[in-house]
Structures are given as structure tokens and as C-alpha cells.
Design a protein around this motif. Structure first.
Motif: not given
Length: 454
Positions: A55-58, A62-73
Motif C-alpha cells: 500500500y502506498f500513496s501516488l 498538486q495531489a495524491q491518491v491511495r494505491c493498493a498493489f495486491f500480491r497476485q499482481h
């Protein structure tokens, strides 16, 4: 402070949402409104829980968004993620219903910018070099005068026009076969590799040109893909790489059998200069004409010399007839002499054979054989008579001594039936024993009732 509001009219039906329903419909709306998209930004607030997901923020300026990078990908991810890394990712827009958080679901991630491409380029280059794909010993020789050149490039670019124009200018007799492929963008590498395999299977050309105009490292990236490098290495036809400008180097340039700095230079490399060939043909023509003239002069002089030695055929025939007559007479004399010598040799050999003939000796031996046979027969008869007389005497003596003759006089031989042992003493048997008495003709099975001694 609360403001007093009038209740709605009782005739209007209320559609009351639960929080879960609101989040669920918001998630459905977001996911259906946005197709998978590419996003570029910087990683921050990176976390790796025990589940294996990331999990991280991109963010950008000007802005940011939360990201989820699941293990299967994460299987196709190269390198290690860290805060501050600039990345390019393909993702789906979604919403986490449990908290109502708007988030990005990452499906593919790579390091953004030319630096990442350069590192991938160097890694692939080093790996292919270790496998020997760049070895000079494996590179094929280019044909000196190809009959047909295959060009693998985009049919809509200026590269194909430049190659065809160069070939027409330098050597118009060379045919060109185009394998149209995209040379940039997603899927271009697979199509270039497929064109290389198809050209190798069909064998319609003598040599191939893999060409593209100049561009950035990202634009030229299909020619740095491993699938293209291995297709070039496996191609049975010689491949000339003419990708980009003179300063551009790709993996395809290193694997190819030859590299040209530009597509036009590739066409010049494979096509001879028509003017040079025409000038060389003119030089060959002049040399051939000079050699023919010198040969004709030499043959004319030889013909004159032969004419001076030429004799009329009639004179030659008469001379040959005389030689034939002389040879015929010599042949007859030689045959007669050979016949006389053969007859004399035969007579000499015949006389020697007569002196050494075995016939007299054979007659004497035959006569001696007859006398010996008569004597042998007489001797054998006398010997047989003597042997017969002696045999009769021996037989009479043997019969007189034989126990069978004793049996003929009324005696018997008593034996134990189980062992065949002859009973000569009554002490060897006891009452109740069985014995066998042999007569002159037949046997008697007897039971001993009583024994007595003389």
C-alpha cells in the motif's frame, strides 16, 4: 445551533441509503466509469503488511491518491519499491467500501522515465551477451548481390520510401518485399518478431532489413525487447539492422548480422552501385575484346604454319598404301615363323611326355594288384577256417564248464529273490524264508519249511 426545518410532505416516499449501500453504489459507479488507465507519479507512505500486499500513496505536485498493489499482481514487477521512486502504473479506479476511501488498484507497475528503460536495456544486453547472442562467429555473411530484399518496417513511414528510393537509384534489378509491422507502441515487438519468423519460414528473400527512423529510447524500445532479439538470432536469413540514427544503438543492432547507421545506409550496404558495376563491365568487355584479338592472331599464325605442312591427300594415301603392303607381308612371314616355332615346341613337349608317360607303370601295378588280391582272398579264407575251428572247440569247452549244462542234468540254482544272492549254505536261510530255484528251463518260487545239514 440547529435550524428548525419543516418535515417533508408525507406523500413523498423516502429512499434511505445505508452507508454500506452508498459505498457499494459509489464503487460500482467509479469502476464502470473509468477503464484501466495509466498513471505516473511518485511513491510515498509505502507500507508492506504481513499479507504480502503493498500500500502506498501516488502523488504529484498538486495531489495524491491511495494505491493498493495486491500480491497476485506483483509477479511482473522488476526492482524494489521505495518512497520517492517515480513510477508508471496501470490501474483501475475503485473504492474501499469498509472505510469509504477512494483508491487505485494497481495491476502493473514499472519505473518511469528513460533511466528505467536504460537499466532494463543494460540488464538484457548483459544477459544476452552471456548467452552468446552477440558472438561474431554466429553472424551470417551478407549476399554480394541479393535477388530480393525483405524490409520489415512500418508501411506508412518515410523509412520505406527512403529504402526503396535508394535501391532504385543504386540497383533497380533488386526486388523488394515489404513485411508491414508497427515499429512503436504496445504490441509492436511481438509483431516484429512474428514478421521475422514468417520471413524465415517462407525464404522468399535473400536478406532482411529491419528498419525504423530515429526517436527517443522509449520510441525505439520495441527493438530492445528480448522477443525481437531472439527472433533475429533464430532467423535463418541474414538480418541487417537499420534502426534510428547513427548514434542510436539497440539490442537488435547487436544481435543482427550487420548494423547500418540508418535505414538508407542499410539499403546501400546490400545493393551494389550500378555505375561501378557498369564501369567494371566496360573494363571486362575491353579486356575480353583484347584477349580475343590476340587469340585470333595466334590461331591465324598457327593455321598458316599448318598449311605449309599440309600434303595432298592422294600422295598421303599412296604412301599409306605402300606402308600397308609392307606391313601385310611382314605379318604373313611373322605368322609362318610363329607357326613353325609352335609346332617344334609341341613336338618337343610331346616327346618328353611320352618318356614320362605313367601307362607302363600303371599296367605293371595293375598286374601286381591282381596277384596280391588273389593271395589275400586265399589267406583270408584259410584264416577264417582256422578261427571257426578254434571257436567251435572253445564253445564246447565253455559249454562243458557252464552251470547251464549242470542244470540240464537235473540240478537247480537256489537264490534269494530279493538280492539275487546264490544260497550255498542252509545257515543262510531259516524256515519261513522264500527262495527262488532256477532250473534249466524256468524258475520255482519256494517256501523253506525246514532246514537240515548234511
Amino acid at each position: 445551533m440547529f435550524r428548525l426545518m419543516l418535515p417533508p410532505s408525507p406523500t413523498v416516499a423516502r429512499d434511505i441509503y445505508t452507508v454500506a449501500r452508498l459505498n457499494r453504489e459509489a464503487k460500482t459507479l467509479l469502476e464502470s466509469s473509468f477503464p484501466p488507465i495509466w498513471i505516473e507519479g511518485e511513491i510515498s507512505n509505502l507500507s508492506r503488511p504481513a499479507s504480502g500486499h503493498i500500500y502506498f500513496s501516488l502523488k504529484d505536485a498538486q495531489a495524491q491518491v491511495r494505491c493498493a498493489f495486491f500480491r497476485q499482481h506483483q509477479r511482473r514487477m522488476g526492482g524494489t519499491l521505495k518512497d520517492g521512486l517515480h513510477v508508471l502504473l496501470r490501474a483501475r479506479v475503485s473504492l474501499y467500501e469498509g472505510r469509504g476511501d477512494y483508491q487505485i488498484i494497481v495491476e502493473y507497475l514499472e519505473e518511469a522515465g528513460e533511466g528505467a528503460l536504460r537499466r532494463a536495456f543494460d540488464a538484457l544486453k548483459e544477459r544476452l551477451a552471456r548467452e552468446g547472442l552477440f558472438d561474431v562467429a554466429l553472424k551470417q555473411a551478407l549476399p554480394r548481390l541479393p535477388r530480393r530484399i525483405g524490409v520489415i518496417t512500418s508501411p506508412s513511414g518515410a523509412v520505406l520510401h527512403d529504402i526503396v528510393t535508394t535501391l532504385r537509384r543504386r540497383f533497380p534489378a533488386i526486388a523488394v518485399l515489404v513485411y508491414p509491422v508497427p515499429v512503436q507502441g504496445e504490441g509492436a515487438a511481438e509483431k516484429i518478431a512474428a514478421a521475422l519468423r514468417r520471413a524465415g519460414e517462407r525464404r522468399d528473400c535473400d536478406v532482411l532489413i529491419l528498419a525504423r527512423g530515429g526517436g527517443s529510447l522509449e520510441d525505439l524500445w520495441p527493438f530492445n525487447e528480448e522477443i525481437v532479439a531472439r527472433a533475429i538470432h533464430a532467423c535463418p536469413l541474414p538480418v541487417v539492422s537499420g534502426v534510428g540514427h547513427e548514434t542510436d544503438f539497440t539490442i537488435a543492432d547487436m544481435v543482427a548480422d550487420a548494423r547500418a547507421p540508418t535505414p538508407t545506409a542499410a539499403a546501400e550496404m546490400l545493393s551494389p552501385d550500378r555505375q561501378e558495376w557498369l564501369a567494371q563491365f566496360a573494363r571486362f568487355e575491353n579486356r575480353l575484346a583484347a584477349l580475343m584479338r590476340a587469340r585470333l592472331r595466334s590461331q591465324s599464325q598457327h593455321l598458316d604454319w599448318l598449311g605449309s605442312r599440309l600434303v595432298h591427300p592422294r600422295i598421303r594415301i599412296e604412301h599409306l598404301q605402300l606402308q600397308i603392303g609392307a606391313l601385310a607381308r611382314r605379318l604373313n612371314l611373322a605368322q609362318l615363323a610363329q607357326r613353325y616355332r609352335a609346332r617344334s615346341q609341341w613336338q618337343t613337349v610331346n616327346a618328353r611326355l611320352q618318356r614320362h608317360s605313367p601307362l607302363p607303370r600303371l599296367r605293371a601295378l595293375t598286374l601286381a594288384n591282381r596277384h596280391s588280391r588273389v593271395r589275400l582272398v586265399a589267406g583270408m579264407k584259410h584264416r577264417l577256417e582256422r578261427a571257426r575251428s578254434r571257436l567251435q572247440q572253445e564253445m564246447q569247452t565253455l559249454h562243458a564248464l557252464s552251470p547251464l549244462a549242470t542244470l540240464e542234468r537235473g540240478y537247480a540254482i537256489v537264490q534269494r529273490p530279493d538280492t539275487g544272492m546264490v544260497v550255498t549254505n542252509v545257515a543262510k536261510v531259516k524256515p519261513g524264508d522264500r527262495v527262488q530255484a532256477r532250473l534249466a528251463r524256468g524258475y520255482l518260487d519256494c517256501l523253506v519249511e525246514k532246514t537240515r545239514e548234511n
